[in-house]
Design a protein around this motif. Sequence first.
Motif, PDB file in Angstrom:
ATOM      1  N   GLU A  74      -2.003   3.923   3.205  1.00  0.00           N
ATOM      2  CA  GLU A  74      -2.093   2.650   4.249  1.00  0.00           C
ATOM      3  C   GLU A  74      -3.155   2.769   5.345  1.00  0.00           C
ATOM      4  N   THR A  84      -4.094  -0.072   7.779  1.00  0.00           N
ATOM      5  CA  THR A  84      -3.093  -0.402   8.892  1.00  0.00           C
ATOM      6  C   THR A  84      -3.140   0.780  10.020  1.00  0.00           C
ATOM      7  N   ARG A 129       4.063  -0.096   6.840  1.00  0.00           N
ATOM      8  CA  ARG A 129       3.795  -1.042   7.891  1.00  0.00           C
ATOM      9  C   ARG A 129       3.432  -2.404   7.354  1.00  0.00           C
ATOM     10  N   LEU A 130       3.868  -3.305   7.863  1.00  0.00           N
ATOM     11  CA  LEU A 130       3.550  -4.609   7.504  1.00  0.00           C
ATOM     12  C   LEU A 130       1.920  -4.906   7.343  1.00  0.00           C
ATOM     13  N   PRO A 131       1.466  -5.643   6.422  1.00  0.00           N
ATOM     14  CA  PRO A 131       2.545  -6.567   5.573  1.00  0.00           C
ATOM     15  C   PRO A 131       3.142  -5.847   4.583  1.00  0.00           C
ATOM     16  N   LEU A 132       3.241  -4.781   4.368  1.00  0.00           N
ATOM     17  CA  LEU A 132       3.932  -4.016   3.051  1.00  0.00           C
ATOM     18  C   LEU A 132       5.345  -4.061   3.933  1.00  0.00           C
ATOM     19  N   VAL A 133       6.303  -4.002   2.911  1.00  0.00           N
ATOM     20  CA  VAL A 133       7.680  -3.946   3.124  1.00  0.00           C
ATOM     21  C   VAL A 133       8.280  -2.919   2.175  1.00  0.00           C
TER      22      VAL A 133
END
Length: 293
Positions: free
Chosen positions: A49, A52, A270-274
Motif C-alpha cells: 500500500e 497511501t 487504508r482507504l480507498p481499500l476496504v
Amino acid sequence: MNKFHGTGVALVTPFNADGTVDYIGLKNLINYQIDGKVEYLVSLGTTGEASTLSKEEKKKIWEFTAEVNNGRLPLIAGIGGNDTAEVSKSIKTFEINGYDAILSASPYYNKPTQEGIYQHYKAISESSAMPVFLYNVPGRTASNVSPETTCRLASDFKNIIGTKEASGNFDQFNQIMRDKPADFLLISGDDPVALPMISLGAVGVISVIGNALPKQLSDMIRLALKGDFAAAQPLHLSLIEFTRLMFNEGNPAGAKAALKYLDICSDHVRLPLVSVSDALRKAIIAETNKIIS
C-alpha cells in the motif's frame, strides 16, 4: 544473482485501527517470512500500500524492516511512480543500508510510449547505486512494457538485472526468455502462473500469497526450480483456491484477512481499500485451515 532466485514476498504494511503503521505486526510478519524459509523480501511494493504512505512513513518502514531483518534475507525496496524526476530523486536519496536492490513499477496513468518507458528506466538506472528490477503490471498501470523494451533495457544497462513480469502474457514471457541477456532474471509477478513460468526459465516469484503461506509456497517454488515438477504440481494445485480468494476483493485485503486469522497482524487497510466482506473472510479462513492442517 542467486540471492533473487526462489520466493520473494511483497510484504503487506500492517496498520492499527487508527490508521497508523503497526510496527509490532510488521515485525511479526518479517519473522514469520524468515521462519517460513522464503529467499528474500520486498518492502513497499504494491502489496505494501505504498501509494497511501507518506515519504516519512516509507522511510521509517524501510529502516524498521532492515533493522528487524538484520541481514538475514536479501531486501528489495519498492520505489516507483509516474513522475520520472521524482522517482529518480527518491532513488538517489534512498538510504541503502540493509538493501540489495530496487523494484520499480512502470509508470501508471500517464500511458507512456515504449520510448517513454525506456527513457524512464534509463533515468532510474542512472540514479541507482543498487541493482534495479523492472516491474511490468499492465492491470495497474494501463500500459505494457513490451518484450522488446524489456530486453533493450536489459542489454543497455548492466544494473537493470531482472523484471517482475505480471502481464499474464505467455507469448511475452517466451519472447523475453528468448531475447534477454543470459544473466537477466525473469521473475513471476503473479502467484497462479509462477509454476508454468519457471518451466519456461523464470527464476521464481515475487508473491502476495507468501505473506500468509510462506512455507507452503516456497516449498513448491524450490521443487519447481529443481525441475521436480511432478512433486511441485500437487502443491501448486493445493494453492489455487487460496490464491483465487486472496484476490477476490482486491490485494492486499485478502492477504491481510488470512494474516489476521493466523495472528500475525491486523487486517486494517487504508482507504480507498476496504477490508474483505464477512463471506469472503469465512472462505479464506476455511481454505487456510485446509492448507495448514
